[in-house]
Design an enzyme around this catalytic site. Sequence first.
Site, PDB file in Angstrom:
ATOM      1  N   ARG A 206      -9.719   5.870   7.919  1.00 48.50           N
ATOM      2  CA  ARG A 206      -9.553   4.706   8.796  1.00 48.50           C
ATOM      3  C   ARG A 206      -8.997   5.156  10.141  1.00 48.50           C
ATOM      4  NH1 ARG A 206      -8.125   0.603   4.602  1.00 48.50           N
ATOM      5  NH2 ARG A 206      -8.541   1.651   2.649  1.00 48.50           N
ATOM      6  N   ASP A 275      -5.946  -0.395  10.315  1.00 50.81           N
ATOM      7  CA  ASP A 275      -6.082   0.187   8.974  1.00 50.81           C
ATOM      8  C   ASP A 275      -7.323  -0.348   8.266  1.00 50.81           C
ATOM      9  OD1 ASP A 275      -4.216  -2.114   9.220  1.00 50.81           O
ATOM     10  OD2 ASP A 275      -4.421  -2.178   7.044  1.00 50.81           O
TER      11      ASP A 275
HETATM   12  P1  AMP Z   1      -4.792  -5.390   3.400  1.00 50.20           P
HETATM   13  O1  AMP Z   1      -4.196  -6.643   3.935  1.00 50.20           O
HETATM   14  O2  AMP Z   1      -5.592  -5.566   2.149  1.00 50.20           O
HETATM   15  O3  AMP Z   1      -5.508  -4.602   4.437  1.00 50.20           O
HETATM   16  O4  AMP Z   1      -3.555  -4.502   2.921  1.00 50.20           O
HETATM   17  C1  AMP Z   1      -2.536  -4.060   3.784  1.00 50.20           C
HETATM   18  C2  AMP Z   1      -1.605  -3.140   3.022  1.00 50.20           C
HETATM   19  O5  AMP Z   1      -0.976  -3.836   1.952  1.00 50.20           O
HETATM   20  C3  AMP Z   1      -2.295  -1.940   2.401  1.00 50.20           C
HETATM   21  O6  AMP Z   1      -1.398  -0.857   2.485  1.00 50.20           O
HETATM   22  C4  AMP Z   1      -2.478  -2.371   0.966  1.00 50.20           C
HETATM   23  O7  AMP Z   1      -2.577  -1.276   0.081  1.00 50.20           O
HETATM   24  C5  AMP Z   1      -1.215  -3.164   0.722  1.00 50.20           C
HETATM   25  N1  AMP Z   1      -1.365  -4.163  -0.348  1.00 50.20           N
HETATM   26  C6  AMP Z   1      -2.134  -5.281  -0.338  1.00 50.20           C
HETATM   27  N2  AMP Z   1      -1.997  -5.956  -1.495  1.00 50.20           N
HETATM   28  C7  AMP Z   1      -1.121  -5.249  -2.259  1.00 50.20           C
HETATM   29  C8  AMP Z   1      -0.578  -5.420  -3.571  1.00 50.20           C
HETATM   30  N3  AMP Z   1      -0.878  -6.472  -4.331  1.00 50.20           N
HETATM   31  N4  AMP Z   1       0.287  -4.484  -4.009  1.00 50.20           N
HETATM   32  C9  AMP Z   1       0.621  -3.417  -3.269  1.00 50.20           C
HETATM   33  N5  AMP Z   1       0.144  -3.195  -2.030  1.00 50.20           N
HETATM   34  C10 AMP Z   1      -0.716  -4.097  -1.529  1.00 50.20           C
HETATM   35 MG    MG Z   2      -6.612  -3.019   4.255  1.00 47.89          MG
END
Ligand code: AMP
Ligand code: MG
Length: 510
Positions: A206, A275
Site C-alpha cells: 500500500r 493505507d
Molecule cells: P480499515 O478501516 O479496514 O482500512 O482498517 C484500518 C485498520 O484497522 C487496519 O489496520 C485494520 O487491520 C484495523 N482493523 C479493522 N478492523 C479490525 C478489527 N476488527 N480488529 C483489529 N483490527 C482491525
Molecule cells: Mg484498510
Amino acid sequence: MYNSKCAPSTLAGREKMIMAGGRQHNLDAGWRFDNTYGGLPEAFYARLDPVPVRSPKLVVFNTALAQSLGLRPDMLDGDEGAAVFSGNKIPEGAAPLAQAYAGHQFGSFTMLGDGRAILLGEQAAPNGERFDVQYKGSGRTPFSRNGDGRAALGPMMREYIISEAMHALGIPTTRCLAVVTTGETVFRETVLAGAILTRTARSHIRVGTFEYALARGKSSEIRALADYTIRRHFPDSAAEENPYPALLEAVMERQASLTAHWQMVGFIHGVMNTDNMSICGETIDYGPCAFMDAYDPNTVFSSIDHNGRYAYGRQPQIAQWNLARFAETLLPLIHKDPQDAVSMASEAIKRFPDTFHYHWITGMRAKLGLFNQEPDDSALAEDLLDCMHRHGADFINTFRDLSSGSLPESAFFQTMDFQQWFARWRARLKRQPDSRDASLRLMRSRNPAVVPRNHLVEEALEAVVERADYSVMEKLLGFLSQPYQDPPEQAGCHLPAPPSAQPYQTFCGT
Ligand code: AMP
Ligand code: MG
C-alpha cells in the site's frame, strides 16, 4: 515444520497451542506458494498463524477464481474447504504473516498494520502471474490495537459481491476466493455472526506500507521495499538509469487509470485513506464503498465522512493527495540532493490531473460512442453530467439508455436542457466516419446495465444474515457477472432504489 521456526516470541503461547493441532492442509489442492514478502526486512511483518475458530462452515466458494489460480475446487469443498478457509488448517507451503503498514486516515497519520488479516503467501497461478492469498477476520495480531481481529458475515459478503461486480466491470480489484462462517459471534453494536474472507490481490503493498518505512526512518528499509515493489510490479522501471522516479510515474499511471475507472461507473470508494491505496492500482478495502444512483458529484455514503472528503467528485484529487504522500517516501531515492528530489517529485505529482484527465476523457468518449477526438469532447461530456446533476438523472441508466439507440420517454429526456445537449451529441457523432451501429456497440460495452445498486446489495445481505438464504445473492451475482448485458425487464435489477431505500448510508464498523 515451518511453524516452529516462524513463531514470534510475542505470541509464543498461542503458537504452541496451534502447532499442537497438526494444522497443515496437504491434500494436493493445487497450492503453489512462494513467500517473497518474507524476504523483506523483518520490520515489515510479524510471523504468526491465524487464530483457530470453533466450527467453520464454507458458505461461498469462488470456483472460477479458484480455477484461474490453479486450485482444485473438488479438494477445497465441504469440511476440508471450511478448515482451510478458516485458517484452522494451513495450506502446505504457506508462511503466514501479518503485514505492517501505516496510513493517513482522513488526513491524519497513524501506524497501522494487519489487525485482522494474515497473508498466507503468493500463489503462483498457471498463467505465470502471482497472487497474494490473505485471510481477513482471522484473529488478533500484534497490529490489532483495540480490535478483536474478527469480521462479521454481512460485511464480508458485501466485499464478495462488490469486488466480484468490479471484476466483471473490468476494473482492477482484489477478489474473494471464499467466505466461511466461524460458528463464533462478534460484538459490534449488536451480536453478529463471525466470518472469515479469503482475499486475493496482486499484492497488498500500500501507499501506507511506504509511509510505514518512512516513519521508521531507515533508508535501507525504504530502498528494500521500493526495489521489491519494482521487481514485483514494475520491472520496466528497473531498466531505467534511476528506477525510482520511474516507479513514481508508473504508480501514478495506475492510480490515475483506476480512479478514472471508478468515475466511469459511479463507484465511490468511501475511505481512500493511504493505507487503502494499493500500489499496483487495484481497488482494495471494500468498507463503506457504494454506487451512486442519481448523478451528483457531492455524493457521500459513508456515515463517518462528515466533510465529504471522499465524495465521488473528489476522488481524483484525493488520489493525487495520496500519491504525494507516496512521493514523499521516495525522496531520498529520487535524488541525493533533497531540493532536487522535491522538485522532481513535485513536477511528477503536478502531472497527475493531466494523466487522470487522459484516462477520464478516453473512458467518456467510449461511453458516448466516440472513436475520434475533438477538442470540445470534454465539454460535451461535462455538459451532459451537469445536465444530469441539475435534473437528478440516474447515472447508470442515463448512459445505458443513450446506448440503446432509442431513448425511453422519461421526464429527463424530454427536458429542453437535455434536448439541446442531445442535438449537439448527434451532430458530434456525425463528424466521425464510424457507423451509428459501431457507436452503439461501443457504448453498450462501456455503459453497464447492472451494477451492485445499494438496495439490491442490502436485500441480498439481509437474506444471508437474517435467514441464511444465499439464493438472493447468487441471483444477484449472476446478473453482476454480465454487467454489459441487459437483464430481463422483470428482474428489476437495473432500477434505481425506491424512495423508501433513500438516503443510503454505509458504515465502517466492518
Ligand atoms: P480499515 O478501516 O479496514 O482500512 O482498517 C484500518 C485498520 O484497522 C487496519 O489496520 C485494520 O487491520 C484495523 N482493523 C479493522 N478492523 C479490525 C478489527 N476488527 N480488529 C483489529 N483490527 C482491525
Ligand atoms: Mg484498510
